[in-house]
Design a protein around this motif. Structure first.
Motif, PDB file in Angstrom:
ATOM      1  N   VAL A   1       0.836  -1.198   0.000  1.00 49.70           N
ATOM      2  CA  VAL A   1       0.000   0.000   0.000  1.00 49.70           C
ATOM      3  C   VAL A   1       0.874   1.252   0.000  1.00 49.70           C
ATOM      4  N   MET A   2       1.942   1.225   0.784  1.00 44.97           N
ATOM      5  CA  MET A   2       2.837   2.379   0.838  1.00 44.97           C
ATOM      6  C   MET A   2       3.438   2.671  -0.537  1.00 44.97           C
ATOM      7  N   ALA A   3       3.870   1.628  -1.229  1.00 41.94           N
ATOM      8  CA  ALA A   3       4.490   1.812  -2.544  1.00 41.94           C
ATOM      9  C   ALA A   3       3.461   1.903  -3.663  1.00 41.94           C
ATOM     10  N   GLY A   4       2.191   1.714  -3.325  1.00 38.03           N
ATOM     11  CA  GLY A   4       1.135   1.696  -4.332  1.00 38.03           C
ATOM     12  C   GLY A   4       1.127   2.886  -5.276  1.00 38.03           C
ATOM     13  N   PRO A   5       1.215   4.128  -4.770  1.00 38.92           N
ATOM     14  CA  PRO A   5       1.174   5.279  -5.684  1.00 38.92           C
ATOM     15  C   PRO A   5       2.233   5.233  -6.782  1.00 38.92           C
ATOM     16  N   GLU A   6       3.452   4.848  -6.426  1.00 38.73           N
ATOM     17  CA  GLU A   6       4.507   4.791  -7.442  1.00 38.73           C
ATOM     18  C   GLU A   6       4.310   3.608  -8.384  1.00 38.73           C
ATOM     19  N   ASN A   7       3.824   2.483  -7.851  1.00 43.87           N
ATOM     20  CA  ASN A   7       3.543   1.332  -8.717  1.00 43.87           C
ATOM     21  C   ASN A   7       2.478   1.675  -9.754  1.00 43.87           C
ATOM     22  N   ILE A   8       1.410   2.293  -9.297  1.00 45.56           N
ATOM     23  CA  ILE A   8       0.310   2.617 -10.204  1.00 45.56           C
ATOM     24  C   ILE A   8       0.718   3.719 -11.178  1.00 45.56           C
ATOM     25  N   LYS A   9       1.524   4.642 -10.717  1.00 45.95           N
ATOM     26  CA  LYS A   9       2.030   5.700 -11.601  1.00 45.95           C
ATOM     27  C   LYS A   9       2.725   5.090 -12.822  1.00 45.95           C
ATOM     28  N   ALA A  10       3.464   4.006 -12.597  1.00 49.09           N
ATOM     29  CA  ALA A  10       4.195   3.376 -13.701  1.00 49.09           C
ATOM     30  C   ALA A  10       3.260   2.910 -14.803  1.00 49.09           C
ATOM     31  N   GLY A  11       2.037   2.507 -14.434  1.00 48.88           N
ATOM     32  CA  GLY A  11       1.074   2.062 -15.434  1.00 48.88           C
ATOM     33  C   GLY A  11       0.596   3.177 -16.341  1.00 48.88           C
TER      34      GLY A  11
END
Length: 370
Positions: A69-79
């Motif tokens: 969840v913490m890394a979620g914003p950056e993971n989703i940004k990559a998409g």
């Protein structure tokens, strides 16, 4: 709110996470914010939250968030940047500051360093904004905890049961939690959420008086007797909520919600169930929740839960009251031992066996597929 339609329309083809459904949902929200607004947004602010405020602060090792969840914003940004930068093409500034909400003294510096150029902020403005934000959060939390206490007070006064939901905060989203608790509330049972259980000293000391006196725990918020690896904020609170539910007389049923393949939840399934059921409290789990809402099976489960609540709640309430001090801090109706009524919803096909324990009946119904 999250929905399957939102994910299909705005998040399709942008997935970058394969094992955490709540994080996957962020793609649909990002897409709707960028493409689905009549008035275009200028900034998309999606912080990476490292730690959370918690009622268990200082009673546990730490209150950090789930790493996915913490890394979620950056993971989703990559998409949204696989072929080209969708944010730049849409004229949207993407901001994802790293912030530790559980360590309030750090938040101003963290946000100022990340957002000062985006919002043209000085340190004083940032500090005032952070203060206002925490004041609003504290006010809402206090108000909601007070409402939860009022629900318990009503239950105590009327000798009525209520249900506690053990889940992570995102299960309050109707698209993630599928409004399972609303289905139960429609049958007349008040709902409490773990995140807003009242933490008043008088109530907590009454519930945990015996444990503290015997030296099992140092305080009502100590979970070291059941969970020593107390780093994760939501996991800690789930374990604590199970302990509260096992002791609170009017919480006669616990509903456990968990999303598909949640690695943080899996180690807690057995401990929470054992804690809750140790006092005879009813326990039901809805696991592996994802985008699909199986309305039919949820309806059957709800009817089964309602059956058990109607049949056993009064006995559970009385049994727990017998274990606790008579000096209850909540207003209570005069105590009279009365046999519990039995209500069997016709749709469940449930069969009542005289003298059968709740655990034995659940096992029999499980074999029957009820």
């Amino acid at each position: 709110d999250t929905s399957e339609e939102q994910g299909r329309e705005f998040g399709k083809g942008r997935g970058t996470v394969d094992c955490c459904y709540p994080v996957k949902c962020i793609s649909g929200h990002y897409g709707e914010l960028i493409f689905g607004q009549k008035k275009k947004i200028n900034i998309l602010l999606s912080p990476m939250i490292h730690s959370l405020p918690s009622i268990l602060h200082r009673h546990v090792v730490d209150t950090v968030t789930c790493t996915r969840v913490m890394a979620g914003p950056e993971n989703i940004k990559a998409g949204f940047m696989k072929e080209h930068d969708v944010f730049a093409d849409s004229g949207v500034v993407y901001a994802s500051p790293f912030v530790s909400l559980g360590d309030r003294h750090m938040v101003t510096a963290q946000l100022h360093s990340s957002l000062k150029d985006i919002f043209d902020l000085d340190s004083g403005e940032t500090e005032r904004a952070v203060l206002a934000g925490f004041q609003a959060l504290d006010s809402f939390t206090a108000k909601t905890r007070q409402q939860s206490r009022e629900i318990l007070a009503w239950c105590a006064q009327n000798q009525k049961p209520c249900i506690l939901v053990l889940a992570r905060p995102y299960h309050m989203d109707t698209g993630i939690g599928h409004e399972i608790e609303a289905e139960l509330q429609a049958h007349g049972y008040p709902i409490l959420w773990l995140q807003y259980l009242p933490g008043d000293d008088d109530l907590m000391n009454w519930l945990f008086e015996g444990d503290i006196r015997k030296g099992r725990v140092k305080s009502p918020f100590d979970i070291s007797d059941v969970w020593t690896s107390s780093y994760s904020s939501n996991t800690n609170e789930i374990m604590w909520g199970a302990k509260v539910a096992a002791r609170c007389p009017w919480i006669t049923c616990v509903i456990r919600l968990s999303s598909y393949e949640c690695g943080m939840d899996q180690p807690t399934y057995t401990p929470t169930q054992k804690i809750v059921e140790a006092s005879g409290t009813l326990f039901f789990k809805f696991g592996d929740l994802d985008s699909t809402k199986p309305a039919g099976s949820i309806k059957i489960r709800v009817e089964t839960i309602v059956h058990y609540l109607a049949k056993y709640s009064q006995d559970i309430i009385q049994q727990k009251l017998n274990w606790l001090s008579p000096k209850c801090p909540l207003p209570m109706a005069p105590q009279e031992r009365t046999p519990s009524s039995t209500v069997v919803p016709a749709e469940t096909g449930a069969v009542v066996v005289a003298g059968e324990t709740p655990a034995a009946e659940r096992a029999r119904h499980s074999q029957l597929g009820v």
